[in-house]
Design a protein around this motif. Structure first.
Motif, PDB file in Angstrom:
ATOM      1  N   ARG A  71       0.830  -1.196   0.000  1.00  0.00           N
ATOM      2  CA  ARG A  71       0.000   0.000   0.000  1.00  0.00           C
ATOM      3  C   ARG A  71       0.875   1.261   0.000  1.00  0.00           C
ATOM      4  N   ARG A  75       1.227   4.170  -2.900  1.00  0.00           N
ATOM      5  CA  ARG A  75       1.074   5.605  -2.653  1.00  0.00           C
ATOM      6  C   ARG A  75       2.277   6.371  -3.206  1.00  0.00           C
ATOM      7  N   LEU A  76       3.461   5.770  -3.068  1.00  0.00           N
ATOM      8  CA  LEU A  76       4.664   6.405  -3.625  1.00  0.00           C
ATOM      9  C   LEU A  76       4.574   6.485  -5.148  1.00  0.00           C
ATOM     10  N   GLY A  79       1.706   9.071  -6.221  1.00  0.00           N
ATOM     11  CA  GLY A  79       2.018  10.462  -5.951  1.00  0.00           C
ATOM     12  C   GLY A  79       0.783  11.345  -6.004  1.00  0.00           C
ATOM     13  N   ARG A  80       0.933  12.479  -6.645  1.00  0.00           N
ATOM     14  CA  ARG A  80      -0.196  13.414  -6.652  1.00  0.00           C
ATOM     15  C   ARG A  80      -1.349  12.904  -7.505  1.00  0.00           C
ATOM     16  N   GLY A  82      -2.672  10.214  -7.099  1.00  0.00           N
ATOM     17  CA  GLY A  82      -3.515   9.430  -6.203  1.00  0.00           C
ATOM     18  C   GLY A  82      -4.464  10.295  -5.394  1.00  0.00           C
ATOM     19  N   ARG A  83      -4.307  11.576  -5.525  1.00  0.00           N
ATOM     20  CA  ARG A  83      -5.130  12.513  -4.756  1.00  0.00           C
ATOM     21  C   ARG A  83      -6.607  12.318  -5.084  1.00  0.00           C
ATOM     22  N   ILE A  85      -8.444   9.737  -4.869  1.00  0.00           N
ATOM     23  CA  ILE A  85      -8.878   8.381  -5.225  1.00  0.00           C
ATOM     24  C   ILE A  85      -9.183   7.628  -3.933  1.00  0.00           C
ATOM     25  N   ALA A  87      -9.689   4.859  -0.996  1.00  0.00           N
ATOM     26  CA  ALA A  87      -8.708   3.895  -0.476  1.00  0.00           C
ATOM     27  C   ALA A  87      -8.864   2.524  -1.137  1.00  0.00           C
ATOM     28  N   ILE A  90      -7.093   2.339  -4.362  1.00  0.00           N
ATOM     29  CA  ILE A  90      -5.640   2.333  -4.183  1.00  0.00           C
ATOM     30  C   ILE A  90      -5.172   0.950  -3.753  1.00  0.00           C
ATOM     31  N   ARG A 176       6.662   4.846 -11.128  1.00  0.00           N
ATOM     32  CA  ARG A 176       5.952   6.077 -10.821  1.00  0.00           C
ATOM     33  C   ARG A 176       5.927   7.010 -12.030  1.00  0.00           C
ATOM     34  N   PRO A 181       1.659   9.926 -14.904  1.00  0.00           N
ATOM     35  CA  PRO A 181       1.047  10.632 -16.026  1.00  0.00           C
ATOM     36  C   PRO A 181      -0.086   9.834 -16.674  1.00  0.00           C
ATOM     37  N   ASP A 182       0.018   8.517 -16.631  1.00  0.00           N
ATOM     38  CA  ASP A 182      -1.015   7.653 -17.202  1.00  0.00           C
ATOM     39  C   ASP A 182      -2.321   7.829 -16.427  1.00  0.00           C
TER      40      ASP A 182
ATOM     41  N   TYR B 206       4.095   3.399 -21.180  1.00  0.00           N
ATOM     42  CA  TYR B 206       3.293   4.605 -21.386  1.00  0.00           C
ATOM     43  C   TYR B 206       4.128   5.654 -22.095  1.00  0.00           C
ATOM     44  N   TYR B 237       8.099  11.873  -2.721  1.00  0.00           N
ATOM     45  CA  TYR B 237       7.046  11.235  -3.518  1.00  0.00           C
ATOM     46  C   TYR B 237       5.695  11.285  -2.811  1.00  0.00           C
ATOM     47  N   ASP B 240       3.001  15.070  -2.211  1.00  0.00           N
ATOM     48  CA  ASP B 240       1.838  15.544  -2.949  1.00  0.00           C
ATOM     49  C   ASP B 240       0.704  14.521  -2.966  1.00  0.00           C
ATOM     50  N   PHE B 241       0.771  13.576  -2.045  1.00  0.00           N
ATOM     51  CA  PHE B 241      -0.304  12.585  -1.962  1.00  0.00           C
ATOM     52  C   PHE B 241      -1.295  13.019  -0.882  1.00  0.00           C
TER      53      PHE B 241
END
Lengths: 204, 247
Positions: A71, A75-76, A79-80, A82-83, A85, A87, A90, A176, A181-182, B206, B237, B240-241
């Motif tokens: 998990r 999250r690593l 990164g952003r 995952g904001r 989304i 739990a 994830i 990552r 970006p995907d 990707y 990393y 920003d989560f």
């Protein structure tokens, strides 16, 4: 029926044996014991596992998964991206990511075959609970050494690995930069769907 | 006899072109790859070359038995020894540089022109060094990513290093001295053949350009620090989560 329950008992017993070592508060010993165990098992039953990849994956999953903090790794990786989304999504993503890692690890085990040897480098300095790197060397049949490092941190459940670093190439970083970006472009659902179809793998 | 300036030409031309590269829409890593627009063009160019190189490498891989391929790899690795030696001396790694001389002598003779790596079995390990790494250990740590035509991923620093290497390396000297590219081409095919397994996954990525950059840059850092680079800042990393979901 009787045989399978016997097998289950043996497996549990055997696992307990392995997990007894988990009490050791030391990621170096953990890696040594668990990877050593996996290598030995595969080495002894190479023929069986070469013909039965599912059994091999099960073995790897059984032994390796309790060592991983999937998990946290997810999250690593997200990164952003995952904001926001939930739990559950994830966790789903984390599971698929670990499946991929297990497939890759299992395939590697067969490729290395019986000649594989593992060296775990001694720990230098104190263990940092936030991040400790355990360095190992896997000797390949060609005679060359593949450096494989693990990044560990200490959780409530003990030491857990969250990154694998092969020849300096971090799985988390590399993945990552593909996934973030995907997810941002296509959304987590699309990424999860493609992951579950076995796509989006990384080269070794 | 000094006709062979094409090697220098390629490297300098690409550095020059990079300077002229226009601004591009994609900027995935402005800090380490400010020339991304140019680099992507060279990446596409190299990809085009690969349409020719790959089938040759596939054929080579099919025809040549594995032990022979290993021998060819050893042969070229043995030719790296002069560059490794000079780099080790310039970095003050004198003990290791003696080992490199030993490796070169043993493998060139008993190892039959380097085809067999006897030295490793005899406890003389291979050290990965070159002038680019030397510049890095001298303090030139950060350098922008630079995709070189024909040669592939590099940095500005390592492009300069490569140029220097080519005056020491037997394969480079053959080009500078006699415009003799045969060894260079054979080495290229042998190197390409080593990466065939990874092609499918590379193409499915990707962003194959970013994947190549990530793999190369991280591995390069690993080489510069002789296998012991600083630990990554993973916290960065997480910054920003969204921490709300944290159990």
């Amino acid at each position: 029926m009787r045989i399978s329950s016997l097998l289950l008992t043996i497996t549990c017993f055997f696992s307990n044996g392995v997990w007894a070592n988990l009490q050791t508060d030391d990621p170096v010993t953990l890696i040594k014991d668990i990877t050593g165990q996996i290598f030995a098992d595969v080495g002894e039953n190479l023929e069986k596992y070469s013909n039965d990849h599912e059994a091999l994956k099960a073995l790897v999953r059984n032994d390796l998964m309790p060592l991983l903090d999937v998990r946290y790794a997810a999250r690593l990786v997200l990164g952003r991206a995952g904001r926001g989304i939930e739990a559950g999504k994830i966790d789903e993503f984390a599971t698929l990511m670990s499946d991929m890692l297990i497939n890759r690890y299992s395939a590697g085990l067969l490729y290395f075959s019986s000649e594989v040897k593992l060296q775990v480098m001694p720990q230098r300095g104190d263990l940092n609970p936030k991040i400790t790197r355990v360095r190992t060397r896997v000797s390949l049949p060609s005679g060359s050494l593949a450096p494989v490092d693990y990044a560990f941190h200490k959780t409530a459940d003990g030491w857990k690995a969250f990154d694998v670093i092969v020849e300096g190439i971090s799985y988390v970083t590399t993945y990552r930069n593909q996934i973030m970006p995907d997810v941002q472009a296509n959304g987590i659902d699309s990424v999860i769907e493609r992951l579950s179809k076995g796509e989006l793998e990384l080269p070794e | 006899m000094r006709r062979g300036h094409s090697l220098i030409g390629i490297i300098f031309l690409s550095i020059l072109l990079a300077g002229c590269a226009g601004t591009q829409s994609r900027n995935t890593d402005p800090e380490n790859d400010p020339w991304e627009g140019f680099n992507r063009k060279v990446f596409a160019f190299n990809d085009g070359l690969d349409k020719v190189a790959r089938p040759i490498a596939v054929g080579y891989d099919k025809i040549m038995p594995d032990p022979f391929q290993r021998g060819v790899g050893n042969f070229f690795r043995n030719l790296d020894n002069p560059v490794i030696y000079v780099s080790q001396v310039l970095q003050g790694k004198f003990g290791e540089s003696i080992t490199t001389i030993g490796r070169f002598l043993v493998n060139s003779t008993i190892g039959v022109l380097g085809f067999f790596d006897v030295a490793t079995k005899w406890g003389m390990p291979f050290y990965n060094e070159d002038l680019g790494q030397t510049l890095a250990t001298w303090g030139y740590k950060d350098s922008r990513y630079l995709m070189l035509p024909f040669f592939g991923p590099s940095t500005f620093r390592d492009g300069v290093g490569r140029l220097g290497d080519s005056y020491i390396h037997p394969v480079g000297r053959a080009i500078h001295g006699n415009d003799e590219w045969t060894l260079w081409i054979v080495r290229g095919i042998d190197l390409r053949a080593r990466y065939l397994d990874q092609d499918a996954e590379f193409n499915e990525a990707y962003d194959p350009y970013v994947l190549m950059r990530d793999i190369w840059m991280q591995n390069r850092e690993y080489q510069i620090y002789d296998g012991d680079p600083p630990i990554l800042d993973y916290d960065m990393y997480l910054d920003d989560f969204d921490e709300e979901d944290d159990p």
